[in-house]
Design a protein around this motif. Sequence first.
Motif, PDB file in Angstrom:
ATOM      1  N   LEU A  17      37.609 -24.402  52.398  1.00  0.00           N
ATOM      2  CA  LEU A  17      36.497 -23.752  53.090  1.00  0.00           C
ATOM      3  C   LEU A  17      36.906 -22.356  53.552  1.00  0.00           C
ATOM      4  N   THR A  18      36.082 -21.379  53.206  1.00  0.00           N
ATOM      5  CA  THR A  18      36.260 -20.022  53.701  1.00  0.00           C
ATOM      6  C   THR A  18      35.109 -19.722  54.657  1.00  0.00           C
ATOM      7  N   ILE A  19      35.441 -19.441  55.914  1.00  0.00           N
ATOM      8  CA  ILE A  19      34.438 -19.134  56.930  1.00  0.00           C
ATOM      9  C   ILE A  19      34.490 -17.635  57.186  1.00  0.00           C
ATOM     10  N   VAL A  20      33.383 -16.955  56.984  1.00  0.00           N
ATOM     11  CA  VAL A  20      33.329 -15.503  57.180  1.00  0.00           C
ATOM     12  C   VAL A  20      32.587 -15.194  58.474  1.00  0.00           C
ATOM     13  N   CYS A  21      33.245 -14.489  59.359  1.00  0.00           N
ATOM     14  CA  CYS A  21      32.611 -13.999  60.588  1.00  0.00           C
ATOM     15  C   CYS A  21      31.855 -12.712  60.286  1.00  0.00           C
ATOM     16  N   HIS A  22      30.905 -12.384  61.147  1.00  0.00           N
ATOM     17  CA  HIS A  22      30.236 -11.098  60.978  1.00  0.00           C
ATOM     18  C   HIS A  22      31.172  -9.974  61.411  1.00  0.00           C
ATOM     19  N   ASN A  23      30.807  -8.755  61.102  1.00  0.00           N
ATOM     20  CA  ASN A  23      31.619  -7.597  61.475  1.00  0.00           C
ATOM     21  C   ASN A  23      31.853  -7.581  62.984  1.00  0.00           C
ATOM     22  N   ASN A  24      33.056  -7.206  63.388  1.00  0.00           N
ATOM     23  CA  ASN A  24      33.398  -7.097  64.809  1.00  0.00           C
ATOM     24  C   ASN A  24      32.974  -8.354  65.572  1.00  0.00           C
ATOM     25  N   PRO A  25      33.529  -9.508  65.220  1.00  0.00           N
ATOM     26  CA  PRO A  25      33.025 -10.780  65.763  1.00  0.00           C
ATOM     27  C   PRO A  25      33.154 -10.902  67.276  1.00  0.00           C
ATOM     28  N   ASP A  26      32.157 -11.558  67.870  1.00  0.00           N
ATOM     29  CA  ASP A  26      32.125 -11.813  69.308  1.00  0.00           C
ATOM     30  C   ASP A  26      32.490 -13.269  69.571  1.00  0.00           C
ATOM     31  N   PRO A  27      32.581 -13.700  70.829  1.00  0.00           N
ATOM     32  CA  PRO A  27      32.967 -15.088  71.115  1.00  0.00           C
ATOM     33  C   PRO A  27      32.054 -16.132  70.492  1.00  0.00           C
ATOM     34  N   LEU A  36      33.646 -25.061  63.358  1.00  0.00           N
ATOM     35  CA  LEU A  36      33.358 -25.468  61.979  1.00  0.00           C
ATOM     36  C   LEU A  36      34.645 -25.817  61.244  1.00  0.00           C
ATOM     37  N   GLY A  37      35.713 -25.080  61.513  1.00  0.00           N
ATOM     38  CA  GLY A  37      36.999 -25.406  60.904  1.00  0.00           C
ATOM     39  C   GLY A  37      37.478 -26.790  61.304  1.00  0.00           C
ATOM     40  N   MET A  41      38.065 -30.048  58.816  1.00  0.00           N
ATOM     41  CA  MET A  41      39.312 -30.807  58.764  1.00  0.00           C
ATOM     42  C   MET A  41      39.032 -32.297  58.909  1.00  0.00           C
ATOM     43  N   ALA A  42      38.132 -32.647  59.817  1.00  0.00           N
ATOM     44  CA  ALA A  42      37.788 -34.052  60.023  1.00  0.00           C
ATOM     45  C   ALA A  42      37.083 -34.647  58.807  1.00  0.00           C
ATOM     46  N   ALA A  43      36.402 -33.763  58.028  1.00  0.00           N
ATOM     47  CA  ALA A  43      35.689 -34.231  56.837  1.00  0.00           C
ATOM     48  C   ALA A  43      36.605 -34.337  55.619  1.00  0.00           C
ATOM     49  N   GLY A  44      37.865 -33.943  55.784  1.00  0.00           N
ATOM     50  CA  GLY A  44      38.828 -34.106  54.703  1.00  0.00           C
ATOM     51  C   GLY A  44      39.248 -32.829  54.004  1.00  0.00           C
ATOM     52  N   ILE A  45      38.792 -31.679  54.500  1.00  0.00           N
ATOM     53  CA  ILE A  45      39.215 -30.408  53.910  1.00  0.00           C
ATOM     54  C   ILE A  45      40.539 -29.991  54.542  1.00  0.00           C
ATOM     55  N   ASP A  46      41.571 -29.911  53.736  1.00  0.00           N
ATOM     56  CA  ASP A  46      42.905 -29.633  54.250  1.00  0.00           C
ATOM     57  C   ASP A  46      43.143 -28.151  54.514  1.00  0.00           C
ATOM     58  N   GLU A  47      42.435 -27.305  53.784  1.00  0.00           N
ATOM     59  CA  GLU A  47      42.693 -25.872  53.912  1.00  0.00           C
ATOM     60  C   GLU A  47      41.399 -25.125  54.215  1.00  0.00           C
ATOM     61  N   LEU A  89      31.888 -21.584  50.839  1.00  0.00           N
ATOM     62  CA  LEU A  89      31.782 -20.354  51.626  1.00  0.00           C
ATOM     63  C   LEU A  89      30.764 -20.565  52.741  1.00  0.00           C
ATOM     64  N   ALA A  90      31.166 -20.265  53.982  1.00  0.00           N
ATOM     65  CA  ALA A  90      30.297 -20.490  55.140  1.00  0.00           C
ATOM     66  C   ALA A  90      30.130 -19.209  55.954  1.00  0.00           C
ATOM     67  N   PHE A  91      28.916 -19.002  56.460  1.00  0.00           N
ATOM     68  CA  PHE A  91      28.613 -17.949  57.427  1.00  0.00           C
ATOM     69  C   PHE A  91      28.260 -18.614  58.749  1.00  0.00           C
ATOM     70  N   VAL A  92      28.807 -18.116  59.841  1.00  0.00           N
ATOM     71  CA  VAL A  92      28.396 -18.578  61.165  1.00  0.00           C
ATOM     72  C   VAL A  92      28.008 -17.372  62.006  1.00  0.00           C
TER      73      VAL A  92
END
Length: 348
Positions: A17-27, A36-37, A41-47, A89-92
């Motif tokens: 899983l690759t999680i992409v933050c928006h530019n200049n990420p905030d809290p 989400l990471g 991990m709990a769903a079985g994704i090791d990396e 690929l995930a966007f949050v």
Amino acid sequence: MHPAQELEELLADGEELTIVCHNNPDPDCLASAFALGRIAMAAGIDEHHILYSGDISHQQNRAFVNLLDIDLKPFDPAAVQDRPEGSLLAFVDHAVPGANNRVPEGTPVDIVIDHHPNEGIEARFIDHREQVGATATILTEYVRELATEMDAALGTALLFAIRRETLGFLRGVTSAEYDAAGWLHEHADGALLRTLSTPSITGATVDAIAEAITNRTVRGSVLISGIGRTSERDALPQAADYLATLEGVETAIVFGIVEDGVQLSARSTDSRIHIGNVLDGAFSDVGSAGGHREMAGGEVPLGIFADYTTDDTQLFAIVDQVMTARLVAELNLTTEAETRTKADGEDE
């Protein structure tokens, strides 16, 4: 089926899983990516990897990443475009490739979780809730629904993000934020929350805020201020937050040159104004801007501005004139009385 369960099923079929933050990420963005990471991990994704672009310059954001030990990596286009089969690929806290992120337009996205106004979202899994006050609220719901293992770091991250995004439960808050905060309270570290809430502030940030105060122009209940060039991008929202509290001011917009672009931050409590739509209307043809009814931001590349002069003072004089004119026109303020506060404290 609950959205959290749909997400879990999708993650269970992935290998990375690759999680992409928006530019200049905030809290809100950082905590949501962190959660989400953990769910992955709990769903079985090791990396999994959390990528960001721009700067983490706000003192609270730097403290947030360091104290909670969030593993971030600078954005790498290859990590998005050359992903192996089975990589998701995930966007949050953002939703569309190329909009407030460095992901090329048209890139297929698997997961989008966001609360910002947006259209044209495409992904295999979408949870887009404009009505909630924070993306971290949605992730807290997932964590609870999936019984994800909690610790003080995750609980503190999510609770702080909700508090910060809603300005201490005073802006854009819904019952969902109170419910999430009540549950997170038992999992958060109170001492760490206090530390995050009162980080040290740099001299450059103080200077930028002082410049915004000095250069403010008020038309009716709208305040507009330009601060010239600054290295402290996150001084802009801090200045906007402060200036919006001035007596008689309902809308505050602050802009300044940061590296090779003009950054904007805006706040409004005027029920007649959707400040996200205002910024979008004023600058969508030359940059990217938008946000919520009460809080918004944007960026305009210097582009043609920079061709006129290399002198920062002259450059900002041009930027100030053009940016202010666009805002005044979009807000229909051309006939309003104007008060400009000078450095010597006199009004004209």
